[in-house]
Design a protein around this motif. Structure first.
Motif, PDB file in Angstrom:
ATOM      1  N   MET A   1       0.830  -1.206   0.000  1.00  0.00           N
ATOM      2  CA  MET A   1       0.000   0.000   0.000  1.00  0.00           C
ATOM      3  C   MET A   1       0.867   1.260   0.000  1.00  0.00           C
ATOM      4  SD  MET A   1      -3.217  -0.692  -0.129  1.00  0.00           S
ATOM      5  CE  MET A   1      -3.943   0.808   0.523  1.00  0.00           C
ATOM      6  N   ARG A   2       1.964   1.235   0.800  1.00  0.00           N
ATOM      7  CA  ARG A   2       2.806   2.429   0.885  1.00  0.00           C
ATOM      8  C   ARG A   2       3.486   2.695  -0.454  1.00  0.00           C
ATOM      9  NH1 ARG A   2       4.702   5.656   4.668  1.00  0.00           N
ATOM     10  NH2 ARG A   2       6.762   6.624   4.423  1.00  0.00           N
ATOM     11  N   ALA A   3       3.968   1.615  -1.118  1.00  0.00           N
ATOM     12  CA  ALA A   3       4.602   1.788  -2.418  1.00  0.00           C
ATOM     13  C   ALA A   3       3.608   2.335  -3.434  1.00  0.00           C
ATOM     14  CB  ALA A   3       5.172   0.450  -2.905  1.00  0.00           C
ATOM     15  N   GLY A   4       2.377   1.844  -3.382  1.00  0.00           N
ATOM     16  CA  GLY A   4       1.345   2.353  -4.294  1.00  0.00           C
ATOM     17  C   GLY A   4       1.059   3.819  -4.055  1.00  0.00           C
ATOM     18  N   ALA A   5       1.008   4.226  -2.779  1.00  0.00           N
ATOM     19  CA  ALA A   5       0.755   5.631  -2.465  1.00  0.00           C
ATOM     20  C   ALA A   5       1.900   6.513  -2.954  1.00  0.00           C
ATOM     21  CB  ALA A   5       0.557   5.801  -0.957  1.00  0.00           C
ATOM     22  N   ILE A   6       3.136   6.014  -2.809  1.00  0.00           N
ATOM     23  CA  ILE A   6       4.296   6.789  -3.264  1.00  0.00           C
ATOM     24  C   ILE A   6       4.258   6.955  -4.775  1.00  0.00           C
ATOM     25  CG2 ILE A   6       6.807   6.755  -3.485  1.00  0.00           C
ATOM     26  CD1 ILE A   6       6.936   5.410  -0.757  1.00  0.00           C
ATOM     27  N   LEU A   7       3.953   5.871  -5.499  1.00  0.00           N
ATOM     28  CA  LEU A   7       3.871   5.957  -6.950  1.00  0.00           C
ATOM     29  C   LEU A   7       2.769   6.914  -7.393  1.00  0.00           C
ATOM     30  CD1 LEU A   7       4.415   2.217  -7.979  1.00  0.00           C
ATOM     31  CD2 LEU A   7       6.010   4.131  -8.235  1.00  0.00           C
ATOM     32  N   THR A   8       1.650   6.870  -6.675  1.00  0.00           N
ATOM     33  CA  THR A   8       0.547   7.774  -7.003  1.00  0.00           C
ATOM     34  C   THR A   8       0.946   9.224  -6.810  1.00  0.00           C
ATOM     35  OG1 THR A   8      -1.079   6.094  -6.366  1.00  0.00           O
ATOM     36  CG2 THR A   8      -1.836   8.382  -6.461  1.00  0.00           C
ATOM     37  N   ASN A   9       1.623   9.513  -5.692  1.00  0.00           N
ATOM     38  CA  ASN A   9       2.050  10.890  -5.420  1.00  0.00           C
ATOM     39  C   ASN A   9       3.103  11.356  -6.425  1.00  0.00           C
ATOM     40  OD1 ASN A   9       0.363  11.109  -3.184  1.00  0.00           O
ATOM     41  ND2 ASN A   9       1.915  10.321  -1.767  1.00  0.00           N
ATOM     42  N   VAL A  10       4.019  10.463  -6.778  1.00  0.00           N
ATOM     43  CA  VAL A  10       5.043  10.824  -7.768  1.00  0.00           C
ATOM     44  C   VAL A  10       4.394  11.095  -9.121  1.00  0.00           C
ATOM     45  CG1 VAL A  10       7.029   9.963  -9.063  1.00  0.00           C
ATOM     46  CG2 VAL A  10       6.910   9.613  -6.600  1.00  0.00           C
ATOM     47  N   GLY A  11       3.441  10.240  -9.510  1.00  0.00           N
ATOM     48  CA  GLY A  11       2.742  10.457 -10.775  1.00  0.00           C
ATOM     49  C   GLY A  11       1.977  11.762 -10.781  1.00  0.00           C
ATOM     50  N   ALA A  12       1.295  12.068  -9.655  1.00  0.00           N
ATOM     51  CA  ALA A  12       0.551  13.325  -9.568  1.00  0.00           C
ATOM     52  C   ALA A  12       1.489  14.524  -9.630  1.00  0.00           C
ATOM     53  CB  ALA A  12      -0.268  13.360  -8.274  1.00  0.00           C
ATOM     54  N   ALA A  13       2.658  14.409  -8.984  1.00  0.00           N
ATOM     55  CA  ALA A  13       3.626  15.510  -9.009  1.00  0.00           C
ATOM     56  C   ALA A  13       4.164  15.722 -10.420  1.00  0.00           C
ATOM     57  CB  ALA A  13       4.767  15.219  -8.036  1.00  0.00           C
ATOM     58  N   LEU A  14       4.466  14.647 -11.129  1.00  0.00           N
ATOM     59  CA  LEU A  14       4.956  14.775 -12.497  1.00  0.00           C
ATOM     60  C   LEU A  14       3.892  15.392 -13.410  1.00  0.00           C
ATOM     61  CD1 LEU A  14       6.864  11.386 -12.941  1.00  0.00           C
ATOM     62  CD2 LEU A  14       7.845  13.668 -12.629  1.00  0.00           C
ATOM     63  N   PHE A  15       2.664  14.977 -13.211  1.00  0.00           N
ATOM     64  CA  PHE A  15       1.574  15.536 -14.008  1.00  0.00           C
ATOM     65  C   PHE A  15       1.425  17.027 -13.724  1.00  0.00           C
ATOM     66  CE2 PHE A  15      -2.955  16.596 -14.564  1.00  0.00           C
ATOM     67  CZ  PHE A  15      -3.106  16.245 -15.903  1.00  0.00           C
ATOM     68  N   ALA A  16       1.541  17.418 -12.444  1.00  0.00           N
ATOM     69  CA  ALA A  16       1.446  18.834 -12.084  1.00  0.00           C
ATOM     70  C   ALA A  16       2.568  19.638 -12.723  1.00  0.00           C
ATOM     71  CB  ALA A  16       1.472  18.991 -10.565  1.00  0.00           C
ATOM     72  N   VAL A  17       3.770  19.059 -12.759  1.00  0.00           N
ATOM     73  CA  VAL A  17       4.897  19.756 -13.383  1.00  0.00           C
ATOM     74  C   VAL A  17       4.647  19.951 -14.871  1.00  0.00           C
ATOM     75  CG1 VAL A  17       7.340  19.541 -13.999  1.00  0.00           C
ATOM     76  CG2 VAL A  17       6.588  19.009 -11.676  1.00  0.00           C
ATOM     77  N   VAL A  18       4.142  18.918 -15.534  1.00  0.00           N
ATOM     78  CA  VAL A  18       3.866  19.012 -16.969  1.00  0.00           C
ATOM     79  C   VAL A  18       2.830  20.089 -17.251  1.00  0.00           C
ATOM     80  CG1 VAL A  18       2.909  17.770 -18.947  1.00  0.00           C
ATOM     81  CG2 VAL A  18       4.543  16.637 -17.442  1.00  0.00           C
ATOM     82  N   VAL A  19       1.821  20.185 -16.385  1.00  0.00           N
ATOM     83  CA  VAL A  19       0.757  21.164 -16.588  1.00  0.00           C
ATOM     84  C   VAL A  19       1.234  22.580 -16.271  1.00  0.00           C
ATOM     85  CG1 VAL A  19      -1.513  21.913 -15.782  1.00  0.00           C
ATOM     86  CG2 VAL A  19      -1.083  19.484 -16.213  1.00  0.00           C
ATOM     87  N   LEU A  20       2.001  22.732 -15.192  1.00  0.00           N
ATOM     88  CA  LEU A  20       2.371  24.061 -14.717  1.00  0.00           C
ATOM     89  C   LEU A  20       3.584  24.639 -15.420  1.00  0.00           C
ATOM     90  CD1 LEU A  20       1.854  23.649 -10.860  1.00  0.00           C
ATOM     91  CD2 LEU A  20       0.380  24.841 -12.489  1.00  0.00           C
ATOM     92  N   LEU A  21       4.452  23.795 -15.977  1.00  0.00           N
ATOM     93  CA  LEU A  21       5.678  24.303 -16.579  1.00  0.00           C
ATOM     94  C   LEU A  21       5.431  25.314 -17.691  1.00  0.00           C
ATOM     95  CD1 LEU A  21       8.737  24.222 -16.581  1.00  0.00           C
ATOM     96  CD2 LEU A  21       8.635  22.269 -18.163  1.00  0.00           C
ATOM     97  N   PRO A  22       4.500  25.073 -18.633  1.00  0.00           N
ATOM     98  CA  PRO A  22       4.256  26.103 -19.654  1.00  0.00           C
ATOM     99  C   PRO A  22       3.774  27.425 -19.069  1.00  0.00           C
ATOM    100  CG  PRO A  22       3.320  23.997 -20.321  1.00  0.00           C
ATOM    101  CD  PRO A  22       3.715  23.850 -18.894  1.00  0.00           C
ATOM    102  N   LEU A  23       2.946  27.353 -18.012  1.00  0.00           N
ATOM    103  CA  LEU A  23       2.457  28.584 -17.395  1.00  0.00           C
ATOM    104  C   LEU A  23       3.588  29.343 -16.713  1.00  0.00           C
ATOM    105  CD1 LEU A  23      -0.888  27.281 -15.836  1.00  0.00           C
ATOM    106  CD2 LEU A  23      -0.576  28.546 -17.957  1.00  0.00           C
TER     107      LEU A  23
END
Length: 271
Positions: A1-23
């Motif tokens: 469960m902890r590994a899954g939560a870490i992967l989820t948070n890392v994926g969300a952070a990467l997605f946020a970077v992709v979205v926010l970087l152009p702005l």
């Protein structure tokens, strides 16, 4: 469960970077000196931040007028949309009249028709009425959007009919019921609808471009498009204009985010 939560948070952070970087880069470029963003590789931050691009927009190109035009159009569009949409949605949900369900079905079916198809007939109709090149013509498509009527109607269905009947027995008219009972219950969805309309009218480009011919009446998207034709190579100036266009609606969305999410979640549960 902890590994899954870490992967989820890392994926969300990467997605946020992709979205926010152009702005973030858009804001950074707006503070660069002319020609600096054209370097290769393009710089991520300005070497010497400057406000020259913003000064040029407001002092030379009169972007303040277009900013005021967009604010006026968006505020009027939001107010008029709520004025016409809320009573219509309430009527389709709680009032009985002949052909109610059939008319609503036709309106919902019209949602699948692209709005661009109706622009030419609407333009010809407004031209015959003398509303071309006026803010009245710009505001007409926002008066009673089908999606807004649908949204209000679905939310109104969650209001207990017994409550409305009790008010009618006590002698309250429909307008008083709408004002004192329905509107307070609709607060979350009204904020959501107002935000939808404001953002849509603020960012609208095609319809103001068609209906307005006087450059003094241009809204921000149309004015920036016209300016870009003259300064197509001036990336820094265009990015400054994009920041001026984006920041007001972004701040508005962040300020109303709590009500917006409440309206969406309530609609998903009650609709």
């Amino acid at each position: 469960m902890r590994a899954g939560a870490i992967l989820t948070n890392v994926g969300a952070a990467l997605f946020a970077v992709v979205v926010l970087l152009p702005l973030v880069w858009m804001v950074a470029v707006s503070f660069m000196a002319p020609g600096e963003a054209a370097a290769f590789p393009p710089p991520l931050v300005p070497a010497e931040p400057t406000l020259a691009n913003y000064r040029a927009l407001f002092e030379t190109y009169g972007i303040g007028r277009y900013l005021a035009n967009s604010a006026f159009v968006s505020l009027c569009a939001t107010g008029l949309a709520l004025l016409f949409t809320v009573p219509a949605g309430y009527a389709f949900a709680k009032l009985r009249f002949k052909g109610r369900d059939r008319v609503f079905q036709i309106l919902v079916a019209a949602l699948v028709v692209p709005g661009q198809i109706g622009m030419l007939p609407l333009f010809l109709e407004l031209k015959a009425m003398g509303l071309v090149n006026s803010y009245a013509g710009v505001l007409v498509p926002w008066l009673a959007g089908i999606f807004g009527i649908f949204l209000v109607r679905q939310y109104c269905l969650s209001i207990p009919t017994e409550l409305l009947e009790a008010a009618r027995i006590d002698g309250a008219g429909e307008w008083r019921i709408l004002r004192t009972i329905v509107l307070p219950a609709l607060q979350p969805i009204l904020v959501t609808l107002a935000l939808f309309v404001f953002l849509g009218s603020w960012n609208d480009f095609m319809w103001p471009l068609i209906i307005l011919s006087d450059d003094r009446l241009y809204t921000l998207p149309v004015a920036l498009a016209a300016l870009s034709r003259e300064h197509v190579q001036d990336n820094e100036l265009m990015m400054a204009g994009s920041v001026v266009t984006t920041v007001p609606v972004l701040l508005l969305f962040l300020a109303l985010q709590r009500f917006y999410m409440r309206g969406l979640l309530s609609g998903s549960v009650k609709g």
